[in-house]
Design an enzyme around this catalytic site. Structure first.
Site, PDB file in Angstrom:
ATOM      1  N   GLU B  46       0.860  -1.187   0.000  1.00 32.03           N
ATOM      2  CA  GLU B  46       0.000   0.000   0.000  1.00 32.03           C
ATOM      3  C   GLU B  46       0.901   1.243   0.000  1.00 32.03           C
ATOM      4  O   GLU B  46       1.911   1.283   0.687  1.00 32.03           O
ATOM      5  CB  GLU B  46      -0.884  -0.006   1.259  1.00 32.03           C
ATOM      6  N   LYS B 115      -9.861   2.027  -2.835  1.00 31.16           N
ATOM      7  CA  LYS B 115     -10.163   1.617  -1.448  1.00 31.16           C
ATOM      8  C   LYS B 115     -11.577   2.044  -1.057  1.00 31.16           C
ATOM      9  O   LYS B 115     -11.927   3.230  -1.145  1.00 31.16           O
ATOM     10  CB  LYS B 115      -9.125   2.246  -0.506  1.00 31.16           C
ATOM     11  N   CYS B 156      -5.884  -2.749   2.419  1.00 27.41           N
ATOM     12  CA  CYS B 156      -5.728  -2.579   3.868  1.00 27.41           C
ATOM     13  C   CYS B 156      -7.035  -2.646   4.666  1.00 27.41           C
ATOM     14  O   CYS B 156      -7.572  -3.720   4.874  1.00 27.41           O
ATOM     15  CB  CYS B 156      -4.970  -1.283   4.147  1.00 27.41           C
TER      16      CYS B 156
END
Lengths: 275, 275
Positions: B46, B115, B156
């Site tokens: 990331e 995301k 994440c």
């Protein structure tokens, strides 16, 4: 009414005998011992009145109300505690269920959970079991109110399904009780991570109670009854032997974790694929 | 075409610098090293071109196609490997996203994951971060076909949501890649159980790649890039230092586990509560 914040939970990790009456007597004594220690809620293991073996399920089954559920109700009233009655084989009309009966401090029935996901696995050369040979699957999620919070009940293999535990959390459950008998293959491989991750993801207390390990039985339970907190940490864990273990849990701690790490608030149900 | 069964994956756990051009050069070298070892798929962490810090995100951001995505596409073509391009700050119209760009062996774009769940947490006295100060959340689940299988990408905090990973699995993903930077609070507490439980529940390979730990940075990444198999076991795991680690994974093993422990088949979507 202000809900009680601190709750003492007793987990009765019983050794299960073939004989139903021996099991009932032992469960009653364990509940009494748990109560003497001042617990609010006592929980028994999956199939606490019957060996976990298809050949015993019909013979030990009973309709509600019956011998086992009467003992549970009487014990709850006599001891003045909540009882999550592990599970037993239940006969209902022509069907059999793996069912959990819960009672409040007055001995009144709070809910019946009938195991939704039947344990049909075949890990070659290691373990094979087929609950669906005997049981019909339940169709309902179980969550009921207590003086502490909304409380959910699932049974063993049910806990493998994140959707079910999430469902209970969305219905408001903050403590989830799971009578469960993992075995010597799935237990070491999956018991801890599944318990801990369900508690963490749903920011609940996750309380799972196994029978004690009986090396002589056909299906050998893993043991390791445990309580996990909403941060995913183990509060208390048994070993494999017969025992009663206790945990004190706090409703305030759930709120603290949910505020600091707002997972439930951050969900995006508009995006997920569900079927 | 018969799909390839055995796949070699390279995880590039890079140390991230403040300077974007240094990061790009380092990533390009890491991808070349990974390719020399004969990998099929390489994955970056990331925010591999930018420190994980709101003050850097605007400055390092780029539109697609741009400097970073051109490097990734060129490297994929030159090395003849798949690249899951970690994530970078993406500028799109007036919005900024934490976005992951994936390329095939020809350098063609396979998919962009933006995301979905932004990392807004405040664990008092320990860690506070608010991605939503800079980023707009993505709205789409990312799963694309490769020569091996359908493959998913999340970033994440996305992995905290069992519904998202389940969604990817239901869309057919058998490998799920997650560029991720847990920190020194959430990493030790949650990294391993979350990685392992997602792989186990969904019976997929779960591949998560972190930046190396930089004790001098404002946000200290946990490291511990890892691959978990569909039985929930760790295949390989890095420590906290900069490194490239490799794993060989097998599509056949997924089918074996799904046959022996048929979790996906046993789901009861008719019963679950979803919102």
């Amino acid at each position: 009414m202000k809900l009680k914040n601190d709750i003492k939970i007793a987990m009765c990790q019983m050794m299960i005998a073939d004989d139903k009456s021996i099991n009932l007597e032992k469960a009653e004594k364990a509940l009494h011992k748990a109560s003497l220690q001042g617990c609010d809620i006592a929980i028994l293991p999956e199939m606490f009145n019957c060996p976990y073996d298809n050949k015993f399920f019909h013979e030990h089954a009973e309709e509600y109300p019956g011998q086992t559920t009467k003992m549970l109700s009487d014990a709850a009233k006599k001891e003045g505690i909540y009882i999550i009655g592990g599970s037993i084989p239940e006969k209902k009309d022509k069907n059999y269920f793996n069912a959990s009966f819960s009672f409040d401090r007055e001995g009144l029935l709070l809910g019946i959970h009938r195991k939704i996901h039947l344990f049909d696995i075949n890990i070659k050369g290691k373990i094979q079991f087929s609950e669906s040979k005997t049981f019909t699957p339940g169709k309902e999620i179980t969550a009921f109110d207590t003086e502490f919070c909304t409380t959910g009940v699932a049974i063993c293999y049910d806990m493998r399904f994140p959707e079910l535990i999430r469902s209970m959390s969305l219905l408001g459950a903050k403590i989830i009780f799971v009578p469960a008998a993992f075995n010597m293959i799935t237990g070491p491989a999956h018991w801890h991570i599944t318990n801990r991750c369900r508690a963490l993801d749903n920011q609940v207390y996750f309380v799972s109670v196994s029978p004690a390990r009986n090396e002589k039985s056909k299906y050998i339970a893993y043991g390791h009854s445990m309580v996990t907190d909403p941060w995913g940490q183990t509060v208390v864990e048994a070993d494999e032997k017969e025992s009663i273990i206790f945990a004190s849990i706090s409703m305030d701690y759930i709120e603290k974790i949910r505020e600091e790490l707002p997972l439930l608030k951050h969900r995006r149900p508009d995006i997920y694929v569900e079927k």
